[in-house]
Design an enzyme around this catalytic site. Structure first.
Site: not given
Length: 245
Positions: A66, A68, A79, A187
């Site tokens: 989800d 930031y 990202f 991740h």
């Protein structure tokens, strides 16, 4: 916040079908209620990835978790952060892997718009979040839209690369396969980037993606951004934590 007119035309049928569904109506109502209650909802343009990367141009899909949850960070691309914003830890590790894999000089600019413009779809499983509340909008309907978008992309015969980083992204692997390439790794957050059995640092996904695209006549992605400066991988934290992306 969810307006089909703002996205590239190839995405509109999927988005309109979602908005007409029970989950779509529930999500729209939820977002209206949260904003009316004064919640700071990020990003201001949650569908921006579907605006910058038309459906017919998609060559690579990178799926995040989800957005930031800090003010000024999320801008609708997984990202990525707006130019001039300090680099979050996950993005620093992405740049570090680019340097290791392709020799890219990792830049101080955290905007990945130059990827989006080349057909790299940067979407999160959940498109919105609230200030300082990671995961606040999980389970509110966005996941249904994400599943529909992935299904539509998988059904399209043009070969693509799906990069699934972390357990949440890999949980959406069903239905993804030939003629597409599916790449999985941990991740890129400091918590998991070096962990086995599939560390993100050292995964080589960027060079593998270009090799696949070249083999299938779809060109290559110019992953490197000129003029970068050294950005080292972020060390593992001393205690457990998580970071959205």
């Amino acid at each position: 916040m969810i307006d089909p007119a703002t996205v590239a035309t190839g995405w509109r049928p999927s988005l309109e079908a979602f908005l007409a569904s029970d989950d779509g109506r529930r999500l729209a109502q939820f977002l209206d209620e949260r904003r009316s209650a004064g919640a700071a909802v990020y990003p201001p343009q949650p569908l921006r990835a579907l605006t910058l990367t038309p459906f017919e141009r998609v060559r690579v899909v990178i799926l995040g978790q989800d957005p930031y949850h800090g003010a000024g960070q999320a801008h609708g691309l997984a990202f990525s952060v707006p130019s001039g914003t300090p680099l979050p830890p996950s993005l620093r590790n992405i740049f570090a892997e680019l340097q290791r894999d392709l020799g890219c000089p990792p830049g101080r600019d955290g905007s990945l718009e130059h990827w989006a413009g080349q057909g790299v779809l940067l979407i999160n499983a959940v498109f919105t979040v609230e200030d300082s509340r990671p995961g606040a909008h999980a389970g509110c309907g966005w996941e249904t839209l994400t599943a529909g978008l992935l299904r539509t992309l998988a059904e399209d015969a043009r070969p693509k690369v799906f990069m699934l980083w972390g357990a949440q992204a890999q949980a959406r692997r069903a239905g993804l396969g030939p003629p597409h390439l599916v790449l999985t790794a941990n991740h890129p957050s400091p918590l998991s980037a070096r962990r086995g059995p599939a560390p993100f640092l050292g995964c080589g996904h960027f060079s593998q993606a270009n090799a696949f695209l070249r083999e299938h006549g779809r060109g290559v992605i110019e992953w490197c951004r000129p003029g970068g400066a050294d950005v080292r991988p972020v060390p593992l934290p001393s205690r457990l934590g998580s970071e959205p992306a």
